[in-house]
Design a protein around this motif. Structure first.
Motif, PDB file in Angstrom:
ATOM      1  N   SER A   1       1.134  -1.250   0.020  1.00 14.00           N
ATOM      2  CA  SER A   1       0.230   0.040  -0.147  1.00 14.00           C
ATOM      3  C   SER A   1       1.414   1.093   0.173  1.00 14.00           C
ATOM      4  CB  SER A   1      -1.140   0.012   1.068  1.00 14.00           C
ATOM      5  OG  SER A   1      -1.699   1.490   0.961  1.00 14.00           O
ATOM      6  N   ALA A   2       1.747   1.453   0.781  1.00 12.78           N
ATOM      7  CA  ALA A   2       2.776   2.631   0.950  1.00 12.78           C
ATOM      8  C   ALA A   2       3.804   2.600  -0.929  1.00 12.78           C
ATOM      9  CB  ALA A   2       4.076   2.826   2.074  1.00 12.78           C
ATOM     10  N   ALA A   3       3.663   1.456  -0.798  1.00 14.39           N
ATOM     11  CA  ALA A   3       4.624   1.301  -2.327  1.00 14.39           C
ATOM     12  C   ALA A   3       3.536   1.894  -3.275  1.00 14.39           C
ATOM     13  CB  ALA A   3       5.063   0.103  -2.995  1.00 14.39           C
ATOM     14  N   LEU A   4       2.200   1.794  -3.159  1.00  7.72           N
ATOM     15  CA  LEU A   4       1.089   2.258  -4.158  1.00  7.72           C
ATOM     16  C   LEU A   4       1.020   3.997  -3.991  1.00  7.72           C
ATOM     17  CD1 LEU A   4      -0.679  -1.064  -4.606  1.00  7.72           C
ATOM     18  CD2 LEU A   4       0.640   0.270  -6.511  1.00  7.72           C
ATOM     19  N   GLY A   5       1.489   4.523  -2.530  1.00 11.28           N
ATOM     20  CA  GLY A   5       0.998   6.462  -2.341  1.00 11.28           C
ATOM     21  C   GLY A   5       0.185   6.321  -1.365  1.00 11.28           C
ATOM     22  N   GLU A   6      -0.142   5.318  -0.180  1.00 14.95           N
ATOM     23  CA  GLU A   6      -0.902   5.710   0.975  1.00 14.95           C
ATOM     24  C   GLU A   6      -0.593   4.116   2.590  1.00 14.95           C
ATOM     25  OE1 GLU A   6      -5.486   4.814   2.375  1.00 14.95           O
ATOM     26  OE2 GLU A   6      -5.165   4.202   0.954  1.00 14.95           O
ATOM     27  N   ASN A   7       0.462   5.547   2.449  1.00 16.82           N
ATOM     28  CA  ASN A   7       1.977   4.593   3.749  1.00 16.82           C
ATOM     29  C   ASN A   7       0.711   5.047   4.973  1.00 16.82           C
ATOM     30  OD1 ASN A   7       3.597   3.333   4.970  1.00 16.82           O
ATOM     31  ND2 ASN A   7       5.401   5.528   5.121  1.00 16.82           N
ATOM     32  N   LEU A   8       0.521   4.629   5.258  1.00 16.45           N
ATOM     33  CA  LEU A   8      -1.090   4.557   6.698  1.00 16.45           C
ATOM     34  C   LEU A   8       0.712   4.927   7.910  1.00 16.45           C
ATOM     35  CD1 LEU A   8      -3.114   1.366   7.458  1.00 16.45           C
ATOM     36  CD2 LEU A   8      -3.560   3.372   6.091  1.00 16.45           C
ATOM     37  N   PHE A   9      -0.434   6.213   8.512  1.00 17.09           N
ATOM     38  CA  PHE A   9       1.047   6.578   9.698  1.00 17.09           C
ATOM     39  C   PHE A   9       1.642   7.349   9.266  1.00 17.09           C
ATOM     40  CE2 PHE A   9      -1.673   2.484  11.922  1.00 17.09           C
ATOM     41  CZ  PHE A   9      -2.671   3.189  13.137  1.00 17.09           C
ATOM     42  N   ASN A  10       1.187   7.935   8.055  1.00 15.95           N
ATOM     43  CA  ASN A  10       2.410   9.121   7.175  1.00 15.95           C
ATOM     44  C   ASN A  10       2.095   9.474   6.372  1.00 15.95           C
ATOM     45  OD1 ASN A  10       5.055  10.173   7.180  1.00 15.95           O
ATOM     46  ND2 ASN A  10       5.838   8.762   6.209  1.00 15.95           N
ATOM     47  N   PRO A  11       1.125  10.350   5.793  1.00 18.48           N
ATOM     48  CA  PRO A  11       0.455  10.527   4.538  1.00 18.48           C
ATOM     49  C   PRO A  11       1.528  12.087   4.935  1.00 18.48           C
ATOM     50  CG  PRO A  11      -0.520  11.582   7.338  1.00 18.48           C
ATOM     51  CD  PRO A  11       0.355  11.129   7.560  1.00 18.48           C
ATOM     52  N   PRO A  12       0.937  12.215   3.038  1.00 23.56           N
ATOM     53  CA  PRO A  12       2.329  12.988   3.123  1.00 23.56           C
ATOM     54  C   PRO A  12       2.735  15.174   3.699  1.00 23.56           C
ATOM     55  CG  PRO A  12      -0.176  13.084   1.591  1.00 23.56           C
ATOM     56  CD  PRO A  12       0.176  12.395   2.172  1.00 23.56           C
ATOM     57  N   ASN A  13       1.236  15.209   4.062  1.00 21.50           N
ATOM     58  CA  ASN A  13       1.420  16.134   4.096  1.00 21.50           C
ATOM     59  C   ASN A  13      -0.136  16.757   5.510  1.00 21.50           C
ATOM     60  OD1 ASN A  13      -0.323  17.673   2.496  1.00 21.50           O
ATOM     61  ND2 ASN A  13       0.832  17.239   0.795  1.00 21.50           N
ATOM     62  N   VAL A  14      -0.167  17.647   6.331  1.00 22.38           N
ATOM     63  CA  VAL A  14      -1.239  17.967   6.699  1.00 22.38           C
ATOM     64  C   VAL A  14      -2.768  18.093   6.255  1.00 22.38           C
ATOM     65  CG1 VAL A  14      -1.564  20.785   6.615  1.00 22.38           C
ATOM     66  CG2 VAL A  14      -1.869  19.427   8.583  1.00 22.38           C
ATOM     67  N   LYS A  15      -2.369  17.743   4.851  1.00 21.02           N
ATOM     68  CA  LYS A  15      -3.990  18.241   3.906  1.00 21.02           C
ATOM     69  C   LYS A  15      -3.885  17.269   4.219  1.00 21.02           C
ATOM     70  CE  LYS A  15      -2.947  22.508   1.054  1.00 21.02           C
ATOM     71  NZ  LYS A  15      -2.764  23.228  -0.173  1.00 21.02           N
ATOM     72  N   GLY A  16      -3.589  15.307   4.480  1.00 23.66           N
ATOM     73  CA  GLY A  16      -3.768  14.218   3.894  1.00 23.66           C
ATOM     74  C   GLY A  16      -3.531  13.767   2.665  1.00 23.66           C
ATOM     75  N   TRP A  17      -3.513  12.540   2.110  1.00 25.58           N
ATOM     76  CA  TRP A  17      -3.748  12.215   0.420  1.00 25.58           C
ATOM     77  C   TRP A  17      -4.524  12.640  -0.484  1.00 25.58           C
ATOM     78  CZ3 TRP A  17      -3.292   8.294   5.255  1.00 25.58           C
ATOM     79  CH2 TRP A  17      -1.993   8.172   5.153  1.00 25.58           C
ATOM     80  N   PRO A  18      -4.566  13.253  -1.598  1.00 28.07           N
ATOM     81  CA  PRO A  18      -5.749  14.436  -2.438  1.00 28.07           C
ATOM     82  C   PRO A  18      -6.600  13.173  -2.434  1.00 28.07           C
ATOM     83  CG  PRO A  18      -3.463  13.402  -3.348  1.00 28.07           C
ATOM     84  CD  PRO A  18      -2.942  13.380  -2.054  1.00 28.07           C
ATOM     85  N   GLY A  19      -6.491  11.198  -2.937  1.00 28.23           N
ATOM     86  CA  GLY A  19      -6.839  11.175  -3.251  1.00 28.23           C
ATOM     87  C   GLY A  19      -7.812  10.986  -4.585  1.00 28.23           C
TER      88      GLY A  19
END
Length: 503
Positions: free
Chosen positions: A361-379
């Motif tokens: 999941s992290a390799a695909l862009g969604e690393n749980l407990f580590n969003p890219p920034n305070v805005k979270g994942w854009p989705g």
């Protein structure tokens, strides 16, 4: 008239009238409707999860779904999450080697925490709870890059789940004082005479009101109100420090007084815009990228009138004509976690170590407990690009390459995909090599195909092909499938079709 046309017509009429008791609401759910409800609010369902909803009205189905909610995880947290972090004195006494070991341990524990949550999403009898917890994790984004003790992120995850379908007001107040959030948005360093505005800005922009709904003065004044919210330097627990609090008069959103932090949060909750902003985020999560203004207004009003009951908001949202509209099906992209957890749940795969799944999941862009920034994942469409779509297809292709299906191999082993996933994760994370068998998956392909009266080597007729399409895809496949394909090949073609990424 086709079922799609009839549904669209009913939805349009209901939308125009604003009548929640439309003919569409009285209609009974078929299997496609039930799958739509479950996959949008949880993960791709097993066949056994669909049948209880078939034949219910929309209201009955939504009530049944919300009735499954939990406020705690089924899977026990790792024992270390109850440990108190090392004190200041302990940290100061560490040798360089001990510091490196502590850093290594933190990384390993974060991995363990990710694996724990992935297992919970796979095992839970209440997928809605985990989807809502994931939603709030992205709404109140904080993560590993600034929250160095994984115990704090574990505690925040417990908090988000506790109130995931409870009170948004309660959740907002609790998250504001949560140690992980105080570290992530620098609230612990906010003090009288030297206010830090990070939390004050983000709580307005990202958590309650949205952009353009406040002024810089509102941010500066609110930051003064949050002064004194601090952390114990030894336990990293929340503490109130009145000596650091600015008790002077502040003016926030036109209201004046000697406000403290909780009072400012209440002022934010009093704003009708807060209900609308949160309802709009729920809409984009569960319905479509573009909210219908009239229907959204109904959801927001019910949310606010309920005292910010998350169940009331979600229930109103799922009863909108827009949620059931055929035109809003297959318009959202499954996140990496949804894609992985949904595939495993849908095919009832047996599995061992869940860390390779979390790393995939992290390799695909969604690393749980580590969003890219305070805005979270854009989705949304951001989940898909040429690289990630290829990786998703490879996940499915490896699954089928590793499956020995057919009458003599009804329980084909999935060790090859486990090994490939493990290697990809190691390359991505630079993690130590682990035994691939720890992540072993097992797929009984013939058992799954038997629901359609097929084995892997059989040639499915048109009726069976359509049944498989309806069970797996929200829309017709876009890629041609070779005529005369075996059931196993036909299934693989459906899962590698771009439409499989949609919900």
């Amino acid at each position: 008239m086709s079922r799609a046309a009839a549904s669209a017509s009913a939805s349009a009429s209901a939308s125009a009238s604003g009548d929640a008791d439309s003919d569409g609401d009285a209609a009974l759910l078929d299997a496609d409707d039930a799958r739509h409800l479950i996959i949008r609010t949880g993960f791709a369902p097993r066949a056994s999860e669909v049948s209880p909803y078939v034949g219910l009205t929309r209201a009955q189905a939504v009530a049944r779904l919300i009735g499954t909610a939990r406020n705690e995880a089924l899977t026990p947290l790792p024992a270390w999450t109850a440990e108190v972090p090392p004190s200041r004195a302990q940290r100061r006494a560490w040798t360089p080697d001990e510091r490196r070991e502590a850093q290594r341990q933190r990384g390993a524990r974060y991995d363990e925490l990710r694996a724990w949550w992935m297992r919970e999403m796979l095992d839970t009898p209440a997928p809605l709870t985990e989807r809502m917890t994931l939603f709030w994790h992205n709404h109140f984004a904080s993560g590993q890059d600034k929250v160095y003790e994984p115990q704090l992120m574990a505690a925040q995850n417990v908090l988000l789940r506790r109130d995931a379908l409870g009170s948004f007001a309660t959740l907002l107040h609790a998250v504001a004082k949560n140690p992980a959030m105080l570290l992530y948005l620098d609230g612990a360093s906010n003090r009288k005479g030297r206010p830090n505005e990070n939390f004050a800005r983000e709580v307005m922009e990202l958590f309650t009101l949205g952009e353009g709904q406040y002024t810089q003065r509102d941010v500066a004044e609110a930051a003064r109100a949050y002064t004194g919210w601090s952390l114990d330097p030894d336990t990293l627990g929340f503490v109130w420090r009145p000596d650091l609090h600015d008790d002077g008069e502040k003016t926030v959103l036109g209201r004046s007084g000697a406000f403290g932090g909780d009072q400012v949060l209440d002022i934010l909750l009093e704003q009708p815009q807060t209900a609308r902003y949160v309802a709009a985020k729920l809409w984009r999560e569960f319905v479509s990228d573009t909210p219908d203004d009239a229907q959204l207004a109904v959801v927001a009003e019910r949310f606010r009138a309920s005292g910010y009951d998350n169940k009331a908001a979600l229930g109103a949202l799922l009863m909108t004509p827009a949620f059931w509209d055929e035109r809003n099906r297959g318009v959202l992209v499954s996140s990496p976690v949804e894609f992985i957890a949904g595939t495993i749940r849908r095919f009832d795969l047996a599995y061992g170590d869940t860390l390779p799944l979390a790393r995939r999941s992290a390799a695909l862009g969604e690393n749980l407990f580590n969003p890219p920034n305070v805005k979270g994942w854009p989705g949304g469409a951001a989940w898909i690009n040429s690289s990630s779509l290829l990786s998703r297809k490879q996940f499915v292709e490896q699954l089928f390459r590793a499956t020995q299906a057919g009458p003599s191999h009804a329980r084909g082993t999935m060790t090859k995909i486990a090994a490939a996933m493990q290697q990809d994760a190691q390359d991505t994370q630079n993690a130590p090599r682990r035994d691939a068998s720890q992540g072993g998956l097992h797929f009984d392909l013939d058992a799954w195909l038997s629901h359609f009266g097929l084995t892997a080597d059989a040639t499915p007729g048109l009726s069976a092909q359509l049944q498989m399409q309806h069970a797996l895809l929200p829309l017709a496949p876009v890629d041609a499938i070779a005529a005369g394909s075996s059931a196993g090949s036909y299934l693989q073609a459906l899962l590698t079709d771009p439409v499989y990424q949609l919900k």
